[in-house]
Design an enzyme around this catalytic site. Structure first.
Site, PDB file in Angstrom:
ATOM      1  N   SER A  43      -4.701   5.252   5.698  1.00 56.80           N
ATOM      2  CA  SER A  43      -4.425   3.811   5.691  1.00 56.80           C
ATOM      3  C   SER A  43      -4.173   3.274   4.288  1.00 56.80           C
ATOM      4  CB  SER A  43      -5.593   3.052   6.327  1.00 56.80           C
ATOM      5  OG  SER A  43      -5.744   3.400   7.682  1.00 56.80           O
ATOM      6  N   ARG A  48      -1.710  -4.672   4.242  1.00 54.76           N
ATOM      7  CA  ARG A  48      -1.427  -3.766   5.351  1.00 54.76           C
ATOM      8  C   ARG A  48       0.021  -3.871   5.833  1.00 54.76           C
ATOM      9  NH1 ARG A  48      -4.318  -4.087  11.349  1.00 54.76           N
ATOM     10  NH2 ARG A  48      -3.451  -2.134  12.183  1.00 54.76           N
ATOM     11  N   GLU A  64     -18.881   3.541   0.885  1.00 54.50           N
ATOM     12  CA  GLU A  64     -18.173   2.882  -0.212  1.00 54.50           C
ATOM     13  C   GLU A  64     -19.053   2.659  -1.445  1.00 54.50           C
ATOM     14  OE1 GLU A  64     -16.186   1.981   3.629  1.00 54.50           O
ATOM     15  OE2 GLU A  64     -18.266   1.819   2.904  1.00 54.50           O
ATOM     16  N   ASP A  71      -7.310  -6.801  13.698  1.00 58.66           N
ATOM     17  CA  ASP A  71      -8.638  -6.290  13.350  1.00 58.66           C
ATOM     18  C   ASP A  71      -9.680  -7.403  13.274  1.00 58.66           C
ATOM     19  OD1 ASP A  71      -7.583  -3.796  13.275  1.00 58.66           O
ATOM     20  OD2 ASP A  71      -7.731  -3.514  11.113  1.00 58.66           O
ATOM     21  N   ARG A 127       0.825  -1.212   0.000  1.00 54.51           N
ATOM     22  CA  ARG A 127       0.000   0.000   0.000  1.00 54.51           C
ATOM     23  C   ARG A 127       0.860   1.263   0.000  1.00 54.51           C
ATOM     24  NH1 ARG A 127      -1.649   1.456   5.993  1.00 54.51           N
ATOM     25  NH2 ARG A 127      -0.157   0.197   7.151  1.00 54.51           N
ATOM     26  N   PHE A 160     -14.465  -3.682   2.576  1.00 53.42           N
ATOM     27  CA  PHE A 160     -15.548  -2.740   2.294  1.00 53.42           C
ATOM     28  C   PHE A 160     -15.626  -2.401   0.805  1.00 53.42           C
ATOM     29  CE2 PHE A 160     -13.890  -1.558   6.617  1.00 53.42           C
ATOM     30  CZ  PHE A 160     -14.780  -2.386   7.283  1.00 53.42           C
ATOM     31  N   HIS A 175      -5.332  -3.621   2.915  1.00 52.79           N
ATOM     32  CA  HIS A 175      -5.719  -4.419   4.087  1.00 52.79           C
ATOM     33  C   HIS A 175      -6.450  -5.698   3.692  1.00 52.79           C
ATOM     34  CE1 HIS A 175      -4.633  -0.584   5.788  1.00 52.79           C
ATOM     35  NE2 HIS A 175      -4.807  -1.015   7.029  1.00 52.79           N
TER      36      HIS A 175
END
Length: 308
Positions: free
Chosen positions: A34, A164, A55, A114, A7, A80, A106
């Site tokens: 993020s 991530r 989203e 998470d 990322r 998402f 992620h």
């Protein structure tokens, strides 16, 4: 070499592309820190829009902007982006074949603490099921940068899967060759072909070294593009390899393993074993703990090769 998250490379590369091309528009669902699209906001704020925690609406806006002639990048967490907004991606982006790049971070179980609600293990399956959707999962930060450039250069919907956690650097930025739809052979061998994508490419290379000490000489392929899969390479490998082991940080249902098995079963039937999530949800834990528990390590790849 230093560990870098895919990322991170995405954000830096996209910022450069946005500066070079004013028709690149970047949307984010309130996660720009993020997903690293904040890098675009820092250098080209007029090309970056925070769509809030919405989203599905973001994908609709992306479709409208693409229909107006822009190249649109839409980012959020993979859960998402592909889960909550699937209908909008399918009907508003995929069906009219619009120039939208869904670049989700992620992904996989290395989201870690998470937990299962954020650990996306179905996203590749969802996206490769959409007609005309290109699906790419880079192995490291160098490849992620090249993949970002590549999806920006083609017309049509793409899904770019990002992680991530920081990962080992596999490629040299001065020598890497990246082409959508063409796997990279990282080690040439015989009899056993290990086909991996994403963070599992590193694990495959480690497994290769251990397997050499056991008398094997496997071929290792970074199959960064899951769709379109490199059919020609798989069929060619089938001429000299009797066993294929696929490796992915994703469910074994509908992902890389399925794509490889579908191709081989039609054009060059061979035995296929799959290393991946075995039809289970993850749980909260460190990335290393989760990879160990769910069988996504170099040791598990070695075991799959040696399985009788």
């Amino acid at each position: 070499m230093a560990k870098v998250a895919t990322r991170e490379a995405y954000g830096k590369t996209l910022a450069k592309l946005a500066q070079e091309n004013k028709n690149i528009i970047v949307l984010d669902a309130d996660l720009s820190g993020s997903t690293k699209t904040k890098d675009v906001k820092n250098v080209a704020p007029e090309q970056h829009y925070n769509m809030g925690i919405a989203e599905s609406n973001m994908m609709g806006v992306a479709a409208g902007l693409a229909a107006s002639g822009n190249t649109v990048f839409a980012s959020s967490f993979a859960m998402f982006a592909t889960g909550r907004a699937f209908e909008q991606i399918r009907n508003s982006i995929g069906y009219p074949h619009l120039n939208v790049k869904v670049c989700a971070s992620h992904a996989g179980i290395t989201v870690g603490e998470d937990g299962a609600s954020h650990q996306t293990i179905e996203d590749i399956s969802l996206m490769r099921g959409i007609p005309g959707m290109v699906v790419v999962c880079p192995a490291d930060s160098v490849e992620a940068a090249e993949a970002t450039k590549a999806v920006a250069a083609i017309d049509g919907p793409c899904y770019l899967r990002l992680g991530r956690s920081a990962v080992e650097t596999i490629y040299d930025e001065n020598t890497i060759h990246f082409e959508i739809g063409k796997g990279n052979v990282l080690h040439e061998g015989k009899d056993v072909a290990i086909i991996a994508c994403g963070i599992m490419v590193e694990a495959a290379l480690k497994a290769c070294e251990e397997l050499k000490t056991k008398g094997y000489n496997p071929t290792v392929v970074d199959m960064h593009t899951i769709k379109p899969i490199d059919k020609d390479l798989l069929v060619k490998l089938a001429e000299t390899h009797d066993l294929f082991v696929t490796c992915e940080e994703h469910s074994v249902i509908g992902g890389l393993g399925s794509a490889v098995a579908e191709t081989l079963s039609q054009y060059a039937p061979r035995k296929v074993r799959m290393v991946g999530m075995k039809d289970v949800f993850g749980e909260s834990g460190t990335p290393a703990e989760l990879l160990e528990k769910y069988g996504l390590t170099a040791k598990d790849i070695v075991n799959a090769v040696e399985e009788k």
